[in-house]
Structures are given as C-alpha cells and as structure tokens.
Scaffold this motif. Structure first.
Motif, PDB file in Angstrom:
ATOM      1  N   ASP A 159      37.427  45.793  31.127  1.00 21.90           N
ATOM      2  CA  ASP A 159      38.566  46.355  31.607  1.00 21.90           C
ATOM      3  C   ASP A 159      39.728  46.157  32.631  1.00 21.90           C
ATOM      4  OD1 ASP A 159      37.678  48.319  29.121  1.00 21.90           O
ATOM      5  OD2 ASP A 159      36.659  49.286  30.298  1.00 21.90           O
ATOM      6  N   ILE A 160      39.138  44.887  33.923  1.00 23.46           N
ATOM      7  CA  ILE A 160      39.875  44.716  34.827  1.00 23.46           C
ATOM      8  C   ILE A 160      40.666  43.493  34.063  1.00 23.46           C
ATOM      9  CG2 ILE A 160      39.778  44.278  36.656  1.00 23.46           C
ATOM     10  CD1 ILE A 160      36.971  44.914  36.891  1.00 23.46           C
ATOM     11  N   GLY A 161      42.313  43.508  34.576  1.00 25.47           N
ATOM     12  CA  GLY A 161      42.560  42.844  34.472  1.00 25.47           C
ATOM     13  C   GLY A 161      43.100  41.968  35.284  1.00 25.47           C
ATOM     14  N   ASP A 162      42.972  41.981  37.242  1.00 23.13           N
ATOM     15  CA  ASP A 162      43.208  41.259  37.738  1.00 23.13           C
ATOM     16  C   ASP A 162      42.193  40.770  38.054  1.00 23.13           C
ATOM     17  OD1 ASP A 162      42.960  40.447  40.547  1.00 23.13           O
ATOM     18  OD2 ASP A 162      44.569  41.676  40.852  1.00 23.13           O
ATOM     19  N   PRO A 163      41.860  39.034  37.742  1.00 24.39           N
ATOM     20  CA  PRO A 163      41.075  37.642  38.213  1.00 24.39           C
ATOM     21  C   PRO A 163      40.357  38.089  38.779  1.00 24.39           C
ATOM     22  CG  PRO A 163      43.099  37.471  36.925  1.00 24.39           C
ATOM     23  CD  PRO A 163      43.348  38.457  37.864  1.00 24.39           C
ATOM     24  N   ALA A 191      36.579  39.176  38.845  1.00 22.94           N
ATOM     25  CA  ALA A 191      35.322  37.984  39.152  1.00 22.94           C
ATOM     26  C   ALA A 191      34.690  39.145  40.098  1.00 22.94           C
ATOM     27  CB  ALA A 191      35.699  36.861  39.910  1.00 22.94           C
ATOM     28  N   ARG A 192      35.438  39.727  41.289  1.00 17.42           N
ATOM     29  CA  ARG A 192      34.490  40.708  42.409  1.00 17.42           C
ATOM     30  C   ARG A 192      33.546  41.601  41.875  1.00 17.42           C
ATOM     31  NH1 ARG A 192      35.989  40.957  47.734  1.00 17.42           N
ATOM     32  NH2 ARG A 192      33.996  42.973  48.346  1.00 17.42           N
ATOM     33  N   VAL A 193      33.759  41.943  40.579  1.00 17.61           N
ATOM     34  CA  VAL A 193      33.062  42.970  40.050  1.00 17.61           C
ATOM     35  C   VAL A 193      31.561  42.491  39.649  1.00 17.61           C
ATOM     36  CG1 VAL A 193      32.851  44.910  39.034  1.00 17.61           C
ATOM     37  CG2 VAL A 193      35.014  45.152  40.136  1.00 17.61           C
ATOM     38  N   VAL A 216      42.228  52.450  42.135  1.00 20.79           N
ATOM     39  CA  VAL A 216      42.019  52.987  40.602  1.00 20.79           C
ATOM     40  C   VAL A 216      41.435  54.390  41.082  1.00 20.79           C
ATOM     41  CG1 VAL A 216      41.587  52.990  38.243  1.00 20.79           C
ATOM     42  CG2 VAL A 216      41.381  51.297  39.315  1.00 20.79           C
ATOM     43  N   VAL A 217      40.728  54.892  41.460  1.00 15.29           N
ATOM     44  CA  VAL A 217      40.403  55.751  42.236  1.00 15.29           C
ATOM     45  C   VAL A 217      41.436  56.791  42.642  1.00 15.29           C
ATOM     46  CG1 VAL A 217      38.391  57.533  42.795  1.00 15.29           C
ATOM     47  CG2 VAL A 217      37.311  55.879  41.796  1.00 15.29           C
ATOM     48  N   GLU A 218      41.601  56.164  43.677  1.00 19.38           N
ATOM     49  CA  GLU A 218      42.538  56.176  44.969  1.00 19.38           C
ATOM     50  C   GLU A 218      44.423  56.171  44.708  1.00 19.38           C
ATOM     51  OE1 GLU A 218      41.294  53.318  49.171  1.00 19.38           O
ATOM     52  OE2 GLU A 218      42.650  52.830  47.545  1.00 19.38           O
ATOM     53  N   ARG A 219      44.469  56.696  43.657  1.00 21.61           N
ATOM     54  CA  ARG A 219      45.315  56.789  42.624  1.00 21.61           C
ATOM     55  C   ARG A 219      45.430  58.129  41.979  1.00 21.61           C
ATOM     56  NH1 ARG A 219      45.589  51.366  40.763  1.00 21.61           N
ATOM     57  NH2 ARG A 219      45.834  50.430  42.080  1.00 21.61           N
TER      58      ARG A 219
END
Length: 284
Positions: free
Chosen positions: A137-141, A145-147, A232-235
């Motif tokens: 579900d994560i677009g940013d590569p 990679a971190r997750v 994502v949550v901070e927004r």
C-alpha cells in the motif's frame, strides 16, 4: 479472537497500579514488558487523576491462556473485560505504549458508538506506536523499503528464538526490572503478539475511524517508529503529534513529562499539529 476464547469469557487483566483520585487514566504497556513501563508516569499523574495500569494478556502477572493466539481481538477483549469490571462512571483517557497503542486504538474504535459512558474513551494517547502500513500500500519506494526492513527484522526475531532470547537477556540486565521481560515463559505471547498484532495491523484505519482527540508521542531516537507510516497518521485532523528529542522507545522522564502535559491539556514542549509542524526544544 481465538475461537475457544470466543466461547468463554475473556480473562481479566492484572491491575498492577490503581492509585489517586480524579479523572481516570488507564495505561496499557507494550510487547515483552509490564506495567512497570509507566513507572515515570504514575507519580506525575496520581496527584490529580485516578491512574490504572494493567499488564496485558500473557505479560507480567496477567493470565496467559494456553490456547490463546494473542490476536489484537484477544488483547482487546481482555482489556474490555477488565475495564467493565472497574465500573467506571465517566469516559476516561486511554494511554497505550508500543503494542499497547494498537490495543488501545482498537478498543477506542470498538467503543465509539452507543457505549455506556464508563466504557468510552474521552482521549487517546499513543506513545511510540509501531505503525506499519502494508508494503503493497506504500507508493514511496524509500518508505516501502524501510517498512519492509522492519517487518523482516520482526520475522527474524520470531524465527531465531535462541538469538532473540540471548539478546533480550543482555538488554534486560541494563533496564529496570519489568521493562523488558522476554524469556521462555513469555516467548509464546511475544511471538504470537508480534506476528498477529504488530506485523498484521489495521492501526491507520482504526485511528481514522475515531472521533475523539488522538495524541501521538514518540522519541526522536525511537528505532521502532517508521517515519513514512507516521506521516499518514499525522495528516489526520483529529491527531496531534509530539516529538520528544533525546528519547528512545522507553518511557523515560522526558516522554513522561510530555505525556502528563498532554493529558492535563497543557501545551507539550515539542508538538507537530495535524497539517503542520512546530518544532521546539525537548521537554526537560
């Protein structure tokens, strides 16, 4: 929830602390730990609050049912049974640390509508929450990679018992007793909670479903917080984020003071409000 646990009443958790008078604050610790997690928090809160700290299912002095799978539903059912037994009259502040933040969030999500006041959450405070989106579900590569690295590390810990227990024993000797309790007796609750709660979670959607204020507190040095997922949550409009400098995953004095300020409604020393950032010096 485990099918056998569905057919019987959820066990009550051990209440390690119940002290003070005033508005109720319930403290829920994280994985491989006990309510000792909040040793720096309780003395600061007790003068103006009734402070209740529990050991989560399979941890500390709480029951460890032999047929339990330690899913999030299992943990939440035990917390809910314990809160019902307290016979509270008013909504309360619910605080979760690490895995406890996932348990607390799901409890709040399940008790947000048509719930007696004594079972309802007035404010949710999440400390060091391990929020991990599914990599698919994560677009940013970079974030993906971190997750992915976090999830692989957790799988490694689960799959290498001797390595994990040996390192936990070393770390445990460096920390106050009860902060890290991972041994043969707690291995099953640990690995099952890790796999079924932290690695497979719905934290983001649970937070999004809430209609109460949510405060998210984390240390700048917290190795278990994934910045990409956190954004994502901070927004979200109902979420305020408080970053505490020079603090790791443990609830040390700096985070304890910020936590108490948040509960008391005073401005925390370092705050990111939803939709923006306001850096400030560390607390204390």
């Amino acid at each position: 929830m485990t099918e056998r646990l569905r057919r019987r009443r959820a066990p009550h958790l051990f209440i390690q602390t119940d002290t003070g008078t005033g508005p109720v604050v319930i403290l829920v610790h994280g994985i491989a730990s006990t309510a000792v997690t909040f040793r720096k928090v309780v003395p600061l809160l007790a003068p103006g609050h009734r402070v209740i700290a529990v050991d989560i299912l399979g941890h500390g002095a709480s029951p460890a049912p032999p047929d339990c799978e330690y899913t999030l539903d299992d943990h939440v059912a035990a917390l809910a049974a314990t809160i019902r037994a307290l016979n509270l009259r008013e909504p309360f502040v619910l605080v979760g640390h690490s895995l406890g933040s996932l348990i607390a969030t799901r409890y709040a999500a399940e008790h947000r509508w048509y719930t007696p006041r004594g079972l309802r959450v007035a404010r949710l405070v999440l400390v060091g929450p391990p929020i991990y989106l599914s990599p698919t579900d994560i677009g940013d590569p970079w974030v993906r990679a971190r997750v992915t690295a976090y999830l692989r590390a957790y799988e490694f810990l689960r799959s290498n018992k001797d390595f994990t227990l040996a390192n936990a024993a070393v770390l445990g000797r460096l920390l106050p007793k009860g902060i890290l309790e991972l041994n043969e007796n707690t291995w099953t609750p640990f690995v099952k909670s890790l796999e079924h709660c932290i690695e497979s979670q719905t934290m983001v959607s649970d937070i999004a479903s809430l209609h109460v204020p949510v405060d998210l507190i984390y240390g700048a040095l917290d190795a278990f917080v994934a910045p990409g997922s956190l954004r994502v949550v901070e927004r979200m409009r109902h979420v305020n984020t408080h970053r505490v400098e020079a603090n790791d995953h443990i609830v040390r004095s700096r985070i304890a003071r910020v936590l108490v300020r948040v509960i008391d409604g005073a401005p925390a020393a370092t705050t990111r409000t939803s939709g923006g950032q306001t850096p400030a010096p560390a607390a204390g």
